[in-house]
Structure formats: C-alpha cells, structure tokens
Design a protein around this motif. Structure first.
Motif, mmCIF file in Angstrom:
data_model
loop_
_atom_site.group_PDB
_atom_site.id
_atom_site.type_symbol
_atom_site.label_atom_id
_atom_site.label_comp_id
_atom_site.label_asym_id
_atom_site.label_seq_id
_atom_site.Cartn_x
_atom_site.Cartn_y
_atom_site.Cartn_z
ATOM 1 N N ARG A 1 0.829 -1.199 0.000
ATOM 2 C CA ARG A 1 0.000 0.000 0.000
ATOM 3 C C ARG A 1 0.872 1.262 0.000
ATOM 4 N NH1 ARG A 1 -5.249 -0.046 2.204
ATOM 5 N NH2 ARG A 1 -4.633 -1.670 3.700
ATOM 6 N N VAL A 2 1.909 1.267 0.854
ATOM 7 C CA VAL A 2 2.794 2.430 0.943
ATOM 8 C C VAL A 2 3.569 2.629 -0.359
ATOM 9 C CG1 VAL A 2 4.865 3.326 2.077
ATOM 10 C CG2 VAL A 2 3.003 2.391 3.453
ATOM 11 N N ASP B 1 29.967 11.232 -1.358
ATOM 12 C CA ASP B 1 28.723 10.600 -0.916
ATOM 13 C C ASP B 1 27.828 11.629 -0.239
ATOM 14 O OD1 ASP B 1 26.754 8.819 -0.291
ATOM 15 O OD2 ASP B 1 27.795 7.964 1.444
ATOM 16 N N VAL B 2 26.948 12.226 -1.025
ATOM 17 C CA VAL B 2 26.006 13.185 -0.473
ATOM 18 C C VAL B 2 24.620 12.553 -0.554
ATOM 19 C CG1 VAL B 2 25.030 15.497 -0.687
ATOM 20 C CG2 VAL B 2 27.441 15.093 -1.215
ATOM 21 N N GLN B 3 24.025 12.274 0.586
ATOM 22 C CA GLN B 3 22.777 11.529 0.631
ATOM 23 C C GLN B 3 21.562 12.452 0.691
ATOM 24 O OE1 GLN B 3 22.582 8.285 0.282
ATOM 25 N NE2 GLN B 3 24.808 8.043 0.208
ATOM 26 N N PHE B 4 20.639 12.262 -0.259
ATOM 27 C CA PHE B 4 19.357 12.948 -0.226
ATOM 28 C C PHE B 4 18.273 11.928 -0.520
ATOM 29 C CE2 PHE B 4 22.141 16.584 -1.239
ATOM 30 C CZ PHE B 4 21.735 17.469 -0.249
ATOM 31 N N VAL B 5 17.107 12.126 0.054
ATOM 32 C CA VAL B 5 15.987 11.240 -0.233
ATOM 33 C C VAL B 5 15.525 11.483 -1.654
ATOM 34 C CG1 VAL B 5 13.653 10.584 0.432
ATOM 35 C CG2 VAL B 5 15.299 11.291 2.183
ATOM 36 N N LYS B 6 15.364 10.401 -2.431
ATOM 37 C CA LYS B 6 14.949 10.529 -3.819
ATOM 38 C C LYS B 6 13.701 9.691 -4.069
ATOM 39 C CE LYS B 6 19.606 11.471 -5.571
ATOM 40 N NZ LYS B 6 20.646 11.086 -6.557
ATOM 41 N N ASP B 7 12.927 10.089 -5.086
ATOM 42 C CA ASP B 7 11.727 9.335 -5.420
ATOM 43 C C ASP B 7 12.085 8.192 -6.355
ATOM 44 O OD1 ASP B 7 12.071 10.335 -7.964
ATOM 45 O OD2 ASP B 7 10.512 11.855 -7.775
ATOM 46 N N GLY B 8 11.051 7.500 -6.852
ATOM 47 C CA GLY B 8 11.291 6.353 -7.699
ATOM 48 C C GLY B 8 11.964 6.679 -9.014
ATOM 49 N N GLU B 9 11.910 7.943 -9.417
ATOM 50 C CA GLU B 9 12.551 8.366 -10.657
ATOM 51 C C GLU B 9 13.944 8.926 -10.429
ATOM 52 O OE1 GLU B 9 11.113 7.749 -13.504
ATOM 53 O OE2 GLU B 9 9.408 6.883 -12.422
ATOM 54 N N GLY B 10 14.401 8.908 -9.183
ATOM 55 C CA GLY B 10 15.729 9.422 -8.872
ATOM 56 C C GLY B 10 15.775 10.901 -8.593
ATOM 57 N N ASN B 11 14.602 11.535 -8.535
ATOM 58 C CA ASN B 11 14.556 12.968 -8.254
ATOM 59 C C ASN B 11 14.518 13.215 -6.752
ATOM 60 O OD1 ASN B 11 14.308 13.667 -11.062
ATOM 61 N ND2 ASN B 11 12.194 12.947 -10.938
ATOM 62 N N ARG B 12 15.196 14.277 -6.323
ATOM 63 C CA ARG B 12 15.258 14.580 -4.902
ATOM 64 C C ARG B 12 13.876 14.952 -4.371
ATOM 65 N NH1 ARG B 12 18.445 19.541 -1.846
ATOM 66 N NH2 ARG B 12 17.862 18.931 0.271
ATOM 67 N N ILE B 13 13.516 14.405 -3.226
ATOM 68 C CA ILE B 13 12.244 14.726 -2.580
ATOM 69 C C ILE B 13 12.469 15.887 -1.621
ATOM 70 C CG2 ILE B 13 10.453 13.888 -1.009
ATOM 71 C CD1 ILE B 13 10.955 11.086 -2.109
ATOM 72 N N VAL B 14 11.725 16.951 -1.836
ATOM 73 C CA VAL B 14 11.829 18.130 -0.971
ATOM 74 C C VAL B 14 10.625 18.135 -0.047
ATOM 75 C CG1 VAL B 14 12.007 20.629 -0.869
ATOM 76 C CG2 VAL B 14 13.019 19.387 -2.802
ATOM 77 N N LYS C 1 2.328 6.947 -6.628
ATOM 78 C CA LYS C 1 1.393 7.991 -7.043
ATOM 79 C C LYS C 1 1.915 9.376 -6.674
ATOM 80 C CE LYS C 1 -2.766 5.111 -6.824
ATOM 81 N NZ LYS C 1 -4.073 4.876 -6.168
ATOM 82 N N LEU C 2 2.562 9.468 -5.499
ATOM 83 C CA LEU C 2 3.158 10.745 -5.101
ATOM 84 C C LEU C 2 4.278 11.143 -6.055
ATOM 85 C CD1 LEU C 2 3.347 10.467 -1.208
ATOM 86 C CD2 LEU C 2 1.955 12.067 -2.525
ATOM 87 N N ASP C 3 5.092 10.152 -6.433
ATOM 88 C CA ASP C 3 6.185 10.437 -7.365
ATOM 89 C C ASP C 3 5.640 10.938 -8.691
ATOM 90 O OD1 ASP C 3 7.930 9.613 -5.441
ATOM 91 O OD2 ASP C 3 8.399 7.678 -6.358
ATOM 92 N N GLN C 4 4.553 10.308 -9.155
ATOM 93 C CA GLN C 4 3.957 10.720 -10.425
ATOM 94 C C GLN C 4 3.395 12.128 -10.328
ATOM 95 O OE1 GLN C 4 1.131 7.539 -10.937
ATOM 96 N NE2 GLN C 4 2.628 6.159 -11.866
ATOM 97 N N LYS C 5 2.777 12.435 -9.205
ATOM 98 C CA LYS C 5 2.227 13.778 -9.016
ATOM 99 C C LYS C 5 3.343 14.790 -8.824
ATOM 100 C CE LYS C 5 -1.433 16.202 -6.529
ATOM 101 N NZ LYS C 5 -2.535 16.079 -5.536
#
Length: 481
Positions: A330-331, A449-462, A337-341
């Motif tokens: 589910r998550v 090594d600079v770590q950022f949270v990324k979405d399924g497409e590899g884009n940084r999540i802000v 869906k969040l990544d797509q939006k």
C-alpha cells in the motif's frame, strides 16, 4: 488450455466437451482435448472473420445457454406468477450457488486460500454446479491461467481486449486453445470430490441447476413452474452475470491501492454484485489470502462465510497474508502515485544545474537593475513577485542585493512552507561559498557521498521544512533589511 473447456465465469460447455470426457488424471499442465484433436490443424480463430465464415467463429452452444435460455426464461416469466416463497427461496439459493463459485471454485480450489472438510467441499461442489459455470476443475485451471498471465494474450478473458470481451465476448466467440496459458492442477486431480464433479458434471448441472430448485418449490408449495423459471433459469442467469463482472468490472472500475501495473481494481459496487469479489486489486496482489476485503467495514460475505465455517469446524488453515507486507504494498503504491504527481510540479531549477556566482557579481547585477535576493546561498530573481509580495513592495525591495537569509527565516518574518516552495521556482544561481549550498554542489562535482531522499525516478524529494532556503536557526547577517 482449450477453448472448449468451461472456464472461470463460463456458463456452458461446448459440443466437444459433450462428446468427449478426457481423464482428469491426464498431465495437469497440458490442455485436455478430445481424442480427435489435431494440433496441426489451423483453428478457426486463425482465419479472418468475414461475412462468409462469421458463424464458424461463434460458440453457438454458449450463445444458446447464456443468451437464448435466459431470454426464454424472461419471456416465460411474463405469464408465470412469482410467489413470495419462491422469490425468497430463489434469493437464498442464489447466494448458495454464488458461494459455491466464490468460496468454492475460487478461494478454495483455484487459490487454496483455506482448507475445507469433505462435507463442506461436497456442499460447495454441489452449489457450484448449480451456478452452471463449468466444473470446479476446469474453472480453477483457467482462473489460475488468468492470474498467471493477467492482461496478456494468454489470459483467457483479458480486459485489454475490451470490457465487452472480458464480460461476455470470450464465451460467445470460440477461443484458440493454443493461445491460452498453461497451469498446474495436480492438486485438483488428487481431490476425489473435484474429480467426481468433473466426470459427472452435466448430471450435477441438471440436478442442481434446474431439478433441485424446481423440486423444492414444487413439493414445498406447489410452484413447479415458478421453481423452474425463477429459482432455476433466471437465478442461473443472475449468478452467471455476477461472476462475469469479476472478469470485466473488477478489471475496469475502481482504484488500485496496491499495484497499478495490471488492470485489477477495487470497488465497492463490484463487491456488492459479486459477493465480495470486488476488492480485486488486493486479490491479485495477495491471491492466497482467504479474504478479498481486509477492512472490517468492507463488504465480503464470502469471507464471512468462510470464517463462519471455521467456527463450525468445517474450514481450517485460513490463510492471511502478513499485514506488514500488505502495508508495504500500500505504501509503495502511494509513494508511486506521489512520485507521479511530484513529477508534474515545478520544484525550481535543480541546484546542480544553477550557475555559480561570486558574491560581488551578485551585488553588481543588483546595482545594474536586476531584482535579485540571496537566501541561504541561493540567488532568486523576484522581479515578477515584487508587486505580489504580501508584506509589501518596500519590504521585499529592502532585501535586494543583500543576504536575506536571516530576515526570511524569522529575523523579520518566519515565512511559511508555501513561501519557501514558491521561492524555489525563482532560482537563478548559487553564491560561491554561500552557506551549505556551495558545499553540496562541490561535493556533487567531486562525486562524494552526499545523501538525499529521492523518489522512484531518482529525483530529490523536498519535504516541508527541508527546503534549501529553510534555516532552522536564523543566522545573523550584516546588512540585512
């Protein structure tokens, strides 16, 4: 898998089935065909449909049993009175034969989501025969093919070929046995009840589909005609149409909370029509779960029936997929869906694509008429926003050509999350050595090594509060407005 075999949701058998009863002990992963079947001979579906040969493409036995017989029942019902007792019994028997398919053919034999004692298996086999949708063995075999090859050419009733096809077309038009996927039903071949029902299927159909309901109504309250028409023919018609909705509506109407790569969907309307089989997206993800509906408020009478049978000692080993894995799915779908939006939104020019400016260059550009503001090392062009600034023109103009990090982050006003998001769309550059931004940029260039949270497409999540211009503790900056 041959087209002449009754499959999930099928209400009839073809002439080839009537003329030949292949042994259920044949190789379980091979299609069962009549003895005269020639695999080298071209199937009718391999010829184009034309005005001259269209009738050869039609499965006339199914057309008769699925269309003509119900039509006869509907016409006859016009002068056959419906007695209250017959109506009540028809509804009860509708649910019994429906459960024969959903709790028996589907969840017990096709998916082995629970185990049943022999009395319960016999009851479900009899009720399933009363629904007139093929033997449990063939129904389960083709339904396993449907799950294994969902939405592909090997899916017996793929919705990709159209809603009408998945609901009815695949039954009234002949199917090429070479194009339907293979499955393993060795477990069903070892079940004597399944084998017995398969071998004597037509006898079970006539007895449970028509004779039994007619006897109940006739001997019970002398309504032989009503029992035959309402509890027999028309009940069969409605049970069949409900089952067909699992092949069509459940793959077309509703949401996909667990996975959207294939067509299965969840919808309460489909659940109401199909005795709880409408939570189909969940079911295709977790087919071994005896439930379709996992929430207490969701409509799933088949689940309730199986649970009741467990309380009575007639069912056991009810399988439930681990809730942790269910929630993972589910998550993951929510994140997808969040990544797509998120991908459709403007998050500003990525930091690693911005030009690096010297601080003196930034000041000079402002003196030469550019409306630039520096916040947390990032240069923003606020030309188009000056007149819209909620704090007034004077306030925003006082920060032009200066480091406005502190006033923007609370020294004058603690700007909202929306303000930080809006500011990100105005980026035009980065100041060399400006706060942490230039350090991050240099590390990227040096492949550190600079770590950022990324979405399924590899884009940084802000995330809210984590914008680059957001400084938790306002810094003291000389020359701030």
């Amino acid at each position: 898998m041959p087209s002449h075999q009754p499959v999930a949701g099928m209400s009839a058998v073809d002439p080839e089935y009537l003329s030949s009863q292949p042994s259920p002990m044949a190789k379980s992963n091979e299609p069962n065909r009549e003895k005269k079947y020639n695999p080298e001979k071209k199937h009718i579906t391999e010829y184009p449909l034309t005005r001259e040969n269209w009738y050869k493409h039609v499965n006339w036995l199914n057309v008769t049993l699925i269309v003509m017989v119900p039509l006869y029942g509907l016409i006859t019902a016009l002068w056959t009175p419906l007695k209250l007792k017959t109506a009540i019994f028809s509804m009860i028997y509708y649910y019994c034969t429906g459960l024969g398919i959903t709790a028996g053919y589907h969840r017990l034999w096709a998916h082995r989501s629970y185990s049943a004692t022999k009395p319960l298996e016999l009851f479900l086999a009899l009720c399933g025969a009363g629904a007139v949708e093929g033997s449990a063995r063939w129904w389960s075999r083709d339904h396993r093919a449907h799950h294994r090859y969902t939405d592909t050419e090997k899916d017996p009733y793929s919705v990709r070929k159209g809603l009408a096809y998945s609901h009815l077309g695949w039954m009234i038009m002949k199917q090429n046995p070479k194009r339907i996927g293979r499955t393993d039903i060795s477990d069903l071949n070892e079940n004597w009840i399944v084998v017995l029902q398969h071998r004597h299927y037509l006898k079970f159909v006539i007895a449970m589909g028509l004779v039994f309901p007619m006897l109940v109504c006739g001997l019970g309250w002398n309504d032989w005609a009503g029992g035959f028409i309402y509890a027999g023919i028309l009940r069969i018609f409605f049970v069949q149409q409900a089952t067909f909705c699992v092949n069509s509506l459940a793959h077309w109407l509703g949401d996909q909370p667990f996975d959207d790569r294939n067509s299965p969907r969840d919808h309460v309307f489909t659940a109401l029509v199909t005795l709880g089989e409408g939570y189909h997206n969940f079911h295709h993800e977790f087919p071994s779960d005896y439930r379709n509906a996992i929430e207490w408020w969701q409509y799933d009478p088949t689940k309730w029936f199986i649970a009741s049978m467990k309380l009575l000692g007639l069912a056991y080993d009810l399988k439930e997929f681990r809730s942790n894995e269910i929630e993972k799915g589910r998550v993951q779908q929510l994140q997808k869906k969040l990544d797509q939006k998120r991908a459709r939104l403007d998050w500003g020019v990525p930091l690693d694509s911005l030009p690096v400016l010297e601080y003196d260059d930034y000041v000079d550009q402002c003196k030469n008429g550019r409306n630039l503001i520096l916040v947390a090392g990032v240069v923003h062009d606020v030309s188009g926003f000056i007149n819209e600034h909620p704090g007034g023109k004077a306030m925003i103009k006082s920060g032009i050509g200066k480091d406005a990090t502190a006033p923007f982050n609370g020294a004058i006003y603690q700007h909202s999350n929306a303000a930080h998001n809006l500011l990100s769309t105005m980026r035009v550059g980065i100041i060399r050595g400006g706060c942490e931004v230039e350090i991050w940029k240099r590390a990227q260039q040096e492949n550190k090594d600079v770590q950022f949270v990324k979405d399924g497409e590899g884009n940084r999540i802000v995330r809210a509060g984590n914008q680059v211009t957001k400084i938790t503790e306002p810094v003291t900056t000389a020359g701030a407005a």
